[in-house]
Scaffold this motif. Structure first.
Motif, PDB file in Angstrom:
ATOM      1  N   LEU A  90       0.847  -1.200   0.000  1.00 20.64           N
ATOM      2  CA  LEU A  90       0.000   0.000   0.000  1.00 20.64           C
ATOM      3  C   LEU A  90       0.880   1.246   0.000  1.00 20.64           C
ATOM      4  CD1 LEU A  90      -2.586   1.672   0.386  1.00 20.64           C
ATOM      5  CD2 LEU A  90      -2.365   1.254   2.846  1.00 20.64           C
ATOM      6  N   PHE A  91       1.855   1.279   0.904  1.00 21.15           N
ATOM      7  CA  PHE A  91       2.684   2.474   1.005  1.00 21.15           C
ATOM      8  C   PHE A  91       3.770   2.520  -0.058  1.00 21.15           C
ATOM      9  CE2 PHE A  91       0.432   2.979   4.868  1.00 21.15           C
ATOM     10  CZ  PHE A  91       0.406   4.355   5.063  1.00 21.15           C
ATOM     11  N   LEU A  92       4.132   1.357  -0.603  1.00 19.63           N
ATOM     12  CA  LEU A  92       5.013   1.377  -1.764  1.00 19.63           C
ATOM     13  C   LEU A  92       4.290   2.036  -2.941  1.00 19.63           C
ATOM     14  CD1 LEU A  92       7.667   0.610  -3.129  1.00 19.63           C
ATOM     15  CD2 LEU A  92       6.671  -1.619  -3.668  1.00 19.63           C
ATOM     16  N   ALA A  93       3.003   1.700  -3.081  1.00 19.37           N
ATOM     17  CA  ALA A  93       2.207   2.330  -4.133  1.00 19.37           C
ATOM     18  C   ALA A  93       2.108   3.835  -3.909  1.00 19.37           C
ATOM     19  CB  ALA A  93       0.810   1.708  -4.176  1.00 19.37           C
ATOM     20  N   VAL A  94       1.966   4.246  -2.637  1.00 20.07           N
ATOM     21  CA  VAL A  94       1.901   5.682  -2.324  1.00 20.07           C
ATOM     22  C   VAL A  94       3.228   6.351  -2.670  1.00 20.07           C
ATOM     23  CG1 VAL A  94       1.677   7.377  -0.462  1.00 20.07           C
ATOM     24  CG2 VAL A  94       0.159   5.388  -0.521  1.00 20.07           C
ATOM     25  N   LEU A  95       4.347   5.709  -2.329  1.00 21.89           N
ATOM     26  CA  LEU A  95       5.660   6.277  -2.633  1.00 21.89           C
ATOM     27  C   LEU A  95       5.893   6.392  -4.141  1.00 21.89           C
ATOM     28  CD1 LEU A  95       7.954   4.499  -0.001  1.00 21.89           C
ATOM     29  CD2 LEU A  95       7.256   6.892  -0.026  1.00 21.89           C
ATOM     30  N   VAL A  96       5.514   5.353  -4.893  1.00 26.30           N
ATOM     31  CA  VAL A  96       5.659   5.402  -6.356  1.00 26.30           C
ATOM     32  C   VAL A  96       4.764   6.504  -6.932  1.00 26.30           C
ATOM     33  CG1 VAL A  96       5.318   4.126  -8.504  1.00 26.30           C
ATOM     34  CG2 VAL A  96       6.295   2.967  -6.524  1.00 26.30           C
ATOM     35  N   LEU A  97       3.554   6.639  -6.362  1.00 24.96           N
ATOM     36  CA  LEU A  97       2.641   7.698  -6.805  1.00 24.96           C
ATOM     37  C   LEU A  97       3.249   9.075  -6.551  1.00 24.96           C
ATOM     38  CD1 LEU A  97      -0.162   8.651  -7.787  1.00 24.96           C
ATOM     39  CD2 LEU A  97      -0.940   8.489  -5.417  1.00 24.96           C
ATOM     40  N   LEU A  98       3.810   9.270  -5.340  1.00 23.14           N
ATOM     41  CA  LEU A  98       4.447  10.547  -5.025  1.00 23.14           C
ATOM     42  C   LEU A  98       5.641  10.802  -5.937  1.00 23.14           C
ATOM     43  CD1 LEU A  98       4.384  10.435  -1.107  1.00 23.14           C
ATOM     44  CD2 LEU A  98       2.959  11.850  -2.601  1.00 23.14           C
ATOM     45  N   TYR A  99       6.393   9.759  -6.239  1.00 19.96           N
ATOM     46  CA  TYR A  99       7.546   9.893  -7.136  1.00 19.96           C
ATOM     47  C   TYR A  99       7.093  10.338  -8.526  1.00 19.96           C
ATOM     48  CZ  TYR A  99      11.480   8.507 -10.092  1.00 19.96           C
ATOM     49  OH  TYR A  99      12.496   8.491 -11.023  1.00 19.96           O
ATOM     50  N   ALA A 100       6.073   9.671  -9.053  1.00 20.31           N
ATOM     51  CA  ALA A 100       5.593   9.983 -10.400  1.00 20.31           C
ATOM     52  C   ALA A 100       4.992  11.391 -10.471  1.00 20.31           C
ATOM     53  CB  ALA A 100       4.566   8.937 -10.842  1.00 20.31           C
ATOM     54  N   VAL A 101       4.190  11.748  -9.460  1.00 16.24           N
ATOM     55  CA  VAL A 101       3.593  13.086  -9.435  1.00 16.24           C
ATOM     56  C   VAL A 101       4.675  14.150  -9.310  1.00 16.24           C
ATOM     57  CG1 VAL A 101       2.105  14.660  -8.132  1.00 16.24           C
ATOM     58  CG2 VAL A 101       1.385  12.300  -8.518  1.00 16.24           C
ATOM     59  N   GLY A 102       5.672  13.889  -8.452  1.00 16.23           N
ATOM     60  CA  GLY A 102       6.784  14.825  -8.303  1.00 16.23           C
ATOM     61  C   GLY A 102       7.535  15.023  -9.601  1.00 16.23           C
ATOM     62  N   LYS A 103       7.725  13.941 -10.365  1.00 19.29           N
ATOM     63  CA  LYS A 103       8.395  14.039 -11.656  1.00 19.29           C
ATOM     64  C   LYS A 103       7.606  14.918 -12.621  1.00 19.29           C
ATOM     65  CE  LYS A 103      12.239  11.696 -11.603  1.00 19.29           C
ATOM     66  NZ  LYS A 103      13.516  12.383 -11.881  1.00 19.29           N
ATOM     67  N   MET A 104       6.291  14.784 -12.584  1.00 20.43           N
ATOM     68  CA  MET A 104       5.446  15.587 -13.472  1.00 20.43           C
ATOM     69  C   MET A 104       5.568  17.069 -13.154  1.00 20.43           C
ATOM     70  SD  MET A 104       2.016  13.208 -13.719  1.00 20.43           S
ATOM     71  CE  MET A 104       1.183  14.406 -14.764  1.00 20.43           C
ATOM     72  N   PHE A 105       5.837  17.403 -11.880  1.00 19.34           N
ATOM     73  CA  PHE A 105       5.994  18.797 -11.469  1.00 19.34           C
ATOM     74  C   PHE A 105       7.472  19.201 -11.381  1.00 19.34           C
ATOM     75  CE2 PHE A 105       1.686  17.924 -10.028  1.00 19.34           C
ATOM     76  CZ  PHE A 105       1.022  19.101 -10.397  1.00 19.34           C
ATOM     77  N   HIS A 106       8.349  18.346 -11.956  1.00 21.71           N
ATOM     78  CA  HIS A 106       9.782  18.634 -12.055  1.00 21.71           C
ATOM     79  C   HIS A 106      10.445  18.818 -10.693  1.00 21.71           C
ATOM     80  CE1 HIS A 106       9.165  19.021 -16.363  1.00 21.71           C
ATOM     81  NE2 HIS A 106       8.199  19.883 -16.119  1.00 21.71           N
ATOM     82  N   LEU A 107       9.995  18.051  -9.706  1.00 16.29           N
ATOM     83  CA  LEU A 107      10.633  18.048  -8.396  1.00 16.29           C
ATOM     84  C   LEU A 107      11.665  16.914  -8.337  1.00 16.29           C
ATOM     85  CD1 LEU A 107       7.532  18.542  -6.069  1.00 16.29           C
ATOM     86  CD2 LEU A 107       9.190  20.277  -6.757  1.00 16.29           C
ATOM     87  N   SER A 108      12.605  17.004  -7.404  1.00 19.83           N
ATOM     88  CA  SER A 108      13.581  15.926  -7.217  1.00 19.83           C
ATOM     89  C   SER A 108      12.918  14.817  -6.402  1.00 19.83           C
ATOM     90  CB  SER A 108      14.826  16.469  -6.500  1.00 19.83           C
ATOM     91  OG  SER A 108      15.421  17.497  -7.249  1.00 19.83           O
ATOM     92  N   SER A 109      12.145  14.000  -7.089  1.00 23.18           N
ATOM     93  CA  SER A 109      11.269  13.043  -6.413  1.00 23.18           C
ATOM     94  C   SER A 109      12.016  12.021  -5.569  1.00 23.18           C
ATOM     95  CB  SER A 109      10.402  12.310  -7.448  1.00 23.18           C
ATOM     96  OG  SER A 109       9.609  13.229  -8.153  1.00 23.18           O
ATOM     97  N   LEU A 110      13.243  11.693  -5.967  1.00 26.55           N
ATOM     98  CA  LEU A 110      13.980  10.692  -5.213  1.00 26.55           C
ATOM     99  C   LEU A 110      14.298  11.156  -3.795  1.00 26.55           C
ATOM    100  CD1 LEU A 110      16.390   9.319  -7.956  1.00 26.55           C
ATOM    101  CD2 LEU A 110      14.588   8.057  -6.785  1.00 26.55           C
ATOM    102  N   ILE A 111      14.288  12.470  -3.579  1.00 27.30           N
ATOM    103  CA  ILE A 111      14.507  12.984  -2.217  1.00 27.30           C
ATOM    104  C   ILE A 111      13.363  12.545  -1.308  1.00 27.30           C
ATOM    105  CG2 ILE A 111      14.656  15.088  -0.816  1.00 27.30           C
ATOM    106  CD1 ILE A 111      16.168  16.400  -3.036  1.00 27.30           C
ATOM    107  N   ILE A 112      12.149  12.453  -1.858  1.00 28.48           N
ATOM    108  CA  ILE A 112      11.003  11.987  -1.074  1.00 28.48           C
ATOM    109  C   ILE A 112      11.246  10.550  -0.604  1.00 28.48           C
ATOM    110  CG2 ILE A 112       8.519  11.492  -1.139  1.00 28.48           C
ATOM    111  CD1 ILE A 112       8.242  13.681  -3.256  1.00 28.48           C
ATOM    112  N   ILE A 113      11.709   9.698  -1.519  1.00 27.27           N
ATOM    113  CA  ILE A 113      11.993   8.308  -1.177  1.00 27.27           C
ATOM    114  C   ILE A 113      13.126   8.239  -0.166  1.00 27.27           C
ATOM    115  CG2 ILE A 113      12.475   6.032  -2.120  1.00 27.27           C
ATOM    116  CD1 ILE A 113       9.946   7.336  -3.249  1.00 27.27           C
ATOM    117  N   LEU A 114      14.170   9.036  -0.397  1.00 23.10           N
ATOM    118  CA  LEU A 114      15.320   9.061   0.503  1.00 23.10           C
ATOM    119  C   LEU A 114      14.920   9.487   1.913  1.00 23.10           C
ATOM    120  CD1 LEU A 114      18.396   9.026   1.089  1.00 23.10           C
ATOM    121  CD2 LEU A 114      18.474  11.380   0.242  1.00 23.10           C
TER     122      LEU A 114
END
Length: 418
Positions: free
Chosen positions: A219-243
């Motif tokens: 469930l939370f892996l899906a949330v993290l992947v979702l946040l990563y993908a959304v962050g990429k769409m808004f040109h954020l450094s999404s991997l920092i969220i995962i880190l």
């Protein structure tokens, strides 16, 4: 191909990869070599039977999931304790300087061999070749002394995280003109992403400890992947969220204080960390297995017969080991062996190479260089580890090392699966 044959093939590869890991631990021969060779064998079979499946989509999907899992797994391995500070700052210094010096030097060399390429695109090509692979190092250094083992684990983890983030920061800001504007764009992006990441990650931890029921991880892996993908769409450094999520889960007692610290349940968070660590390791194992096999299937074998590929690869390797020796000699001032020669390239090198945007692709850059560098660094690492083990045995140190390390071996080393 029927669905049953396809499933049989997948299962055989996973089983083969598992026994490859066992063989790797006993012989110090990195399992990545065997998996790539397996992919090359599958490629030849498919050529013989005139099969041309479209597996590049698999590389893209595996690449995205692989990056997320690698950063999350690396963050879960970083234990930020006061007594580890000397080890942390030395390993971080060597990792960052080694990455920066090697990448810049290789970028200039790429410009020398391909004069028409600009520096930033050359740097984008150089970064994957400059990153150490923690996925290969962590399972391979178990027989070293405690200090050397932990140093290499921290160094390779920092190298993974820094290399991936620098790569994507450059790629996503290439349209910015001038170094001042580029620095401002990257800096503001990092600050904004950090603020968002801290708020999101604390919220996720607070929610996840209060959820009842099973299947929390995916469930939370899906949330993290979702946040990563959304962050990429808004040109954020999404991997920092995962880190940040991985660091917070591993080090919440250090990173949180006051009322924030009181709102978290220690028992639930510790149990959550154990679950995440185990499933993350298993998932990363699966991703690595298929990615290296698919990489072997896509390898252009004809280019391996080019003298230029071998010349470039040897020069890249020389640059890597010269910088490593110099940094260890200056910063550590101790025995520099076998650390100098433990700098394997692996999954991240391949992932980032395939993630280079089409607009930055250089047709004259031979992809076979990656194969040669990956194979060579893995073989050099295996030789260094075997030589180190042999030296310890002759000096009568092997038994002492085993006893001194027994009982204090970090959990994340025992749980790592290549």
């Amino acid at each position: 191909m029927s669905a049953y044959l396809f499933l049989i093939g997948l299962c055989v590869i996973i089983i083969f990869s598992f026994f490859t890991n066992m063989f790797s631990r006993k012989t110090n021969v990195p399992s990545v070599l065997i998996l790539i060779l397996l992919g090359v064998g599958v490629q030849q079979l498919m050529t013989y039977f005139e099969m041309e499946p479209d597996y590049f989509w698999a590389l893209e999907v595996l690449g995205i999931v692989g990056l997320i899992m690698i950063v999350l797994e690396a963050a879960l391995d970083l234990e930020l304790k006061k007594e580890n500070w000397p080890l942390i700052w030395k390993s971080f210094t060597i990792a960052s300087l080694s990455l920066g010096l090697t990448a810049v030097s290789i970028a200039f060399l790429i410009q020398f061999f391909i004069p028409e390429i600009n520096f930033l695109p050359a740097l984008v090509y150089a970064l994957p070749l400059s990153i150490m692979s923690s996925a290969i190092i962590i399972p391979s250094v178990a027989n070293l002394t405690k200090y050397k083992r932990e140093f290499l684990i921290y160094e390779s983890t920092f190298s993974d995280i820094l290399g991936i983030m620098v790569f994507y920061m450059i790629v996503e800001n290439l349209n910015v003109e001038g170094m001042r504007q580029l620095s401002f764009a990257i800096g503001s992006n990092i600050v904004l992403t950090l603020v968002i990441s801290v708020a999101l990650c604390y919220g996720l931890l607070y929610i996840i400890q209060n959820i009842k029921g099973d299947a929390k991880f995916f469930l939370f892996l899906a949330v993290l992947v979702l946040l990563y993908a959304v962050g990429k769409m808004f040109h954020l450094s999404s991997l920092i969220i995962i880190l940040m999520f991985g660091l917070l889960l591993r080090n919440y007692k250090v990173l949180l204080f006051g009322r924030l610290r009181e709102w978290l349940n220690d028992a639930k968070i510790d149990g959550l960390f154990d679950q995440f660590k185990m499933i993350t390791s298993e998932t990363a194992f699966l991703v690595r297995t298929f990615f290296f096999v698919v990489f072997g299937m896509t390898l252009p074998l004809a280019s391996l017969f080019s003298w230029k590929v071998w010349l470039i690869s040897v020069i890249f390797l020389a640059v890597t080991y010269i910088f490593r020796f110099g940094l260890f000699y200056v910063i550590e001032r101790k025995d520099t062996l076998p650390q100098t020669f433990i700098a394997p390239k692996g999954l991240i090198t391949v992932l980032l190479f395939f993630a280079i945007p089409e607009s930055l692709r250089a047709e004259k850059f031979e992809g076979a260089v990656l194969f040669v560098v990956i194979i060579a660094t893995s073989l050099i690492m295996a030789w260094a580890l075997i030589a180190s083990k042999s030296t310890n045995s002759k000096n009568g140190e092997e038994e002492d090392v085993t006893k001194s390390d027994e009982g204090d071996k970090p959990d994340f080393i025992e749980m790592s699966i290549d």
